[in-house]
Design an enzyme around this catalytic site. Structure first.
Site, PDB file in Angstrom:
ATOM      1  CB  SER A  11      -0.961  -0.006   1.189  1.00  0.00           C
ATOM      2  OG  SER A  11      -0.268  -0.135   2.410  1.00  0.00           O
ATOM      3  CE  LYS A 107       6.792   5.634   8.114  1.00  0.00           C
ATOM      4  NZ  LYS A 107       5.632   6.483   8.427  1.00  0.00           N
ATOM      5  N   GLY A 137       6.194  10.053   8.367  1.00  0.00           N
ATOM      6  CA  GLY A 137       4.861  10.615   8.301  1.00  0.00           C
ATOM      7  C   GLY A 137       4.749  11.887   9.111  1.00  0.00           C
ATOM      8  CE  LYS A 192       5.561   4.788  12.491  1.00  0.00           C
ATOM      9  NZ  LYS A 192       4.440   4.418  11.597  1.00  0.00           N
ATOM     10  CB  SER A 255      -2.578   2.034  12.739  1.00  0.00           C
ATOM     11  OG  SER A 255      -1.486   1.383  13.356  1.00  0.00           O
ATOM     12  NE  ARG A 256       0.268  -2.124   6.955  1.00  0.00           N
ATOM     13  CZ  ARG A 256       0.668  -2.299   5.703  1.00  0.00           C
ATOM     14  NH1 ARG A 256       1.596  -3.181   5.425  1.00  0.00           N
ATOM     15  NH2 ARG A 256       0.160  -1.589   4.729  1.00  0.00           N
ATOM     16  CG  ASN A 257       2.494  -1.840  13.301  1.00  0.00           C
ATOM     17  OD1 ASN A 257       3.165  -2.840  13.500  1.00  0.00           O
ATOM     18  ND2 ASN A 257       2.730  -1.003  12.288  1.00  0.00           N
ATOM     19  CB  VAL A 280       4.213  -7.213   6.874  1.00  0.00           C
ATOM     20  CG1 VAL A 280       5.341  -7.159   7.900  1.00  0.00           C
ATOM     21  CG2 VAL A 280       4.386  -8.431   5.966  1.00  0.00           C
ATOM     22  CD  GLU A 282       8.136  -3.248   8.464  1.00  0.00           C
ATOM     23  OE1 GLU A 282       8.764  -4.100   9.106  1.00  0.00           O
ATOM     24  OE2 GLU A 282       8.487  -2.840   7.341  1.00  0.00           O
TER      25      GLU A 282
END
Length: 329
Positions: A11, A107, A137, A192, A255-257, A280, A282
Site C-alpha cells: 500500500s 519503518k 509521516g 512507534k 494502522s495495521r500495527n 505485515v 512491522e
C-alpha cells in the site's frame, strides 16, 4: 523527467507511485508477483492494495526485474517490509546502487542483524549516508489514495538532497519538508510501530481512552530515553516526524500495527492474526530487534518490554498489562 525505481508492491509503495507519477516522474515499479504486474498493465491498478488508485502507464512502468528497474533510475525507493529487504535485494550486484540516492520508506529494522535499513545499505551495498533519505509521516497510504491532506518529512544528512526529493513529492494534497535527523527518524518510526501494537492490545483488552492517552504520553518518554541513549543529539520530539507519526499510528483505523495489536488483545495467536490480516505489521519484527538492542543499552522501556513478552514469550496480554499499568505515570 526524474527516473525513480520503487521497490515493493504494498500500500505504501502504491501511494508513493501515485504521488510521484502524478508529478510526472518516470516510475520503474518492481513488484515480486508476475500476476500483479500483468494486472497492473492490463487494468492500471494494483489488485492487492489501494485498488481504487488508477495509474498512468505513460509514467508507470511495472516490472518483475529488480535489476532493470534499479539500473535505469537515479532515485531508488525501498518500500518492502524490513523482514524481506534482504530477499528482495538479493538479485542485485553489490555495486547496483552506485551514484544513486536510496530512499527508505520502510519503518522497521533488519531482523537478526538488528540494524536500521540505512545501516544495512551502507554495510552491504556501500551506500554512503549522504546518498540516503528516509520517509516519515504522519501519513497513511489509504489517505493518500483518497487525496486527503498529508504531510511527509524527509530525513537526511544532506538537506539539499532531501529538499530535491521533497520537490518531487509536493502537490495539492501532499506537503513535504526536509529534516537533518536520518537515524533518529528511522528509530522513532520503528518504535512507534511497537507503541501502536501496545495501543491495539490495550484496545483489545477494553482499556479506555484515559489509559490510551497515558500509554502514548509515556511512550514518547520511552522513545526519548532510547534515542538519547543510542543517538544523543538535540531534537524536538514534538515535531510531526516524531510525535505526529506516533499519534497517527497509535490511533488511526488504518494502522495495521494497531489492528494487529487489537487482535492479540482479543485473544488471537500471533500466527492467526498474521493470517487474517494478510499484511505485515512491522512492529512484530521491530519489537524483537529493539528489545535485543536494549539488552545492551539498559534503557527503561516498559512498554516495549511488555509487547515483547506478549508476542515472543506468550505471556497473557491481560497479565502483562496489569504489570505495565503500574509502571506508567
Amino acid at each position: 523527467m526524474e527516473k525513480i525505481a520503487v521497490i515493493g508492491g504494498g500500500s505504501w509503495a502504491t501511494a508513493l507511485v501515485k504521488i510521484l507519477s502524478e508529478n510526472k516522474s518516470q516510475i520503474h515499479w518492481w513488484m515480486r508477483n508476475e500476476n500483479d504486474v500483468q494486472h497492473l498493465v492490463n487494468y492500471r491498478h494494483n489488485p492487492r492494495y489501494l485498488s481504487g488508485v488508477t495509474m498512468d502507464l505513460n509514467y508507470v512502468k511495472p516490472t518483475t526485474d529488480i535489476a532493470d528497474a534499479v539500473a535505469v533510475a537515479d532515485w531508488v525507493i525501498l518500500a518492502v517490509p524490513a523482514a524481506f529487504v534482504q530477499q528482495a535485494l538479493a538479485p542485485l550486484h553489490k555495486n547496483a546502487f552506485k551514484d544513486k540516492v536510496l530512499i527508505s520508506a520502510i519503518k522497521g529494522m533488519i531482523p537478526n542483524e538488528n540494524i536500521l535499513v540505512s545501516d544495512y545499505l551502507e554495510r552491504h551495498y556501500k551506500v554512503p549516508n549522504s546518498h540516503q533519505l528516509v520517509v516519515a509521516g504522519p501519513c497513511h497510504a489509504e489517505e493518500v489514495a483518497l487525496e486527503k491532506q498529508s504531510y511527509l518529512t524527509i530525513g537526511s544528512h544532506d538537506i539539499a538532497t532531501a529538499e530535491q526529493f521533497c520537490e518531487l513529492l509536493r502537490n495539492r494534497y501532499v506537503k513535504a519538508n526536509p529534516l537533518d535527523d536520518l537515524d533518529g527518524i528511522e528509530y522513532c518510526a520503528v518504535i512507534k510501530n511497537i507503541i501502536a501494537l501496545a495501543c491495539g492490545i490495550a484496545h483489545g483488552l477494553n482499556y479506555g481512552d484515559n489509559f490510551q492517552a497515558v500509554l502514548v504520553s509515556n511512550a514518547m518518554l520511552e522513545i526519548e530515553r532510547f534515542l538519547h541513549s543510542i543517538l544523543p543529539m538535540h531534537r524536538d520530539l514534538s515535531g510531526s516526524a516524531y510525535l505526529g507519526d506516533l499519534l497517527v499510528t497509535a490511533y488511526s483505523q488504518f494502522s495495521r500495527n494497531r489492528t494487529f495489536g487489537s487482535m492479540i488483545g482479543r485473544g488471537y495467536s500471533v500466527k492467526s492474526a498474521q493470517v487474517e490480516m494478510n499484511m505485515v505489521a512491522e512492529g512484530y519484527y521491530a519489537v524483537e530487534s529493539i528489545y535485543e538492542l536494549n539488552n545492551h543499552l539498559k534503557v527503561d522501556m516498559p512498554i516495549t518490554t511488555a509487547v515483547y513478552h506478549i508476542l515472543y514469550e506468550r505471556i497473557s496480554p491481560a497479565v502483562e498489562f496489569e504489570i505495565l499499568k503500574d509502571k506508567l505515570r
